[in-house]
Design an enzyme around this catalytic site. Sequence first.
Site, PDB file in Angstrom:
ATOM      1  N   GLY A 180       0.826  -1.208   0.000  1.00 55.36           N
ATOM      2  CA  GLY A 180       0.000   0.000   0.000  1.00 55.36           C
ATOM      3  C   GLY A 180       0.854   1.249   0.000  1.00 55.36           C
ATOM      4  O   GLY A 180       2.052   1.190  -0.273  1.00 55.36           O
ATOM      5  N   ASN A 181       0.222   2.369   0.283  1.00 58.62           N
ATOM      6  CA  ASN A 181       0.950   3.636   0.340  1.00 58.62           C
ATOM      7  C   ASN A 181       0.320   4.512   1.417  1.00 58.62           C
ATOM      8  O   ASN A 181      -0.666   4.138   2.023  1.00 58.62           O
ATOM      9  CB  ASN A 181       0.939   4.320  -1.038  1.00 58.62           C
ATOM     10  CG  ASN A 181      -0.466   4.626  -1.499  1.00 58.62           C
ATOM     11  OD1 ASN A 181      -1.129   5.494  -0.958  1.00 58.62           O
ATOM     12  ND2 ASN A 181      -0.943   3.878  -2.485  1.00 58.62           N
ATOM     13  N   ARG A 182       0.903   5.675   1.625  1.00 61.31           N
ATOM     14  CA  ARG A 182       0.528   6.479   2.788  1.00 61.31           C
ATOM     15  C   ARG A 182      -0.565   7.505   2.504  1.00 61.31           C
ATOM     16  O   ARG A 182      -0.848   8.348   3.356  1.00 61.31           O
ATOM     17  CB  ARG A 182       1.774   7.171   3.353  1.00 61.31           C
ATOM     18  CG  ARG A 182       2.754   6.170   3.951  1.00 61.31           C
ATOM     19  CD  ARG A 182       4.035   6.843   4.406  1.00 61.31           C
ATOM     20  NE  ARG A 182       3.787   7.927   5.325  1.00 61.31           N
ATOM     21  CZ  ARG A 182       4.601   8.959   5.531  1.00 61.31           C
ATOM     22  NH1 ARG A 182       5.722   9.044   4.842  1.00 61.31           N
ATOM     23  NH2 ARG A 182       4.292   9.893   6.394  1.00 61.31           N
TER      24      ARG A 182
END
Length: 224
Positions: free
Chosen positions: A33-35
């Site tokens: 995922g990412n932030r």
Amino acid sequence: SVVVPSVQDLVGKRILITGGGTREPLDPVRFIGNRSSGKQAVALAERALRRGANVTFIGAHLEVAAPSGVTLQEVSTAAEMQDAVMRLRNSMDIVIMAAAVSDFRAEDVSENKLKKDVTSEHLHLTLVKNPDILVELVKTKPQSQIIMGFAAETGEPGKSVLELGQAKIARKGCDFLVLNQVGWDQGFGTERNVVTVLDSTGDILSEVSGSKLAVADKVLDTFA
Ligand code: CTP
Ligand code: CA
């Protein structure tokens, strides 16, 4: 609550906004995922609604609730986001791709939880590229539709954030690009933001800093 009057300059406009960050599963319990929190996209949706637009929101793992009043569709992976965007885009006057879309997904998603190999200190994953939704949108866009991309950049040796943004909008071919500088402690999940809006030639249209709501209003001024 207090209703703040605002200019109704987007009445009748149909706007599709994507926000949040997609996740790519590795196995039933893990993902890449990412932030991205989705906060800037949600702020855009709130302000667009207030200015009279008809807003459809495609959210991926939002950390904040989408405003009531939007038509909401929730997705998880980049492929789901692509399906939702391509299904909804035709009737839209404006598409804003604020979501952080995973560039890669696992080539094979394990049916069962991946186990540690006790004999190895490494794990090798093979990732394959996801389709670029923004590029696909631009290539096949209905006439007169306006498409805005987002780019979060850290800069890199020899290339400023602005240079990277200018190269990106040239590559993507969208009408506008909202550029913001990010870092380990900058840009994600915070209440404030600093962005530069570029036009399709890479020229700077506006530079804004402030709350994500203030930034949203300034970004929406681009369409007015
Ligand atoms: N985007 C997209 N589909 C993807 C990747 C990105 O539609 N598979 C969109 C994002 O929603 C954003 C814009 O493209 O509006 C720029 O995303 P970004 O990740 O900055 O660009 P990339 O082309 O993926 O380049 P980079 O190598 O910097 O990640
Ligand atoms: Ca990317």
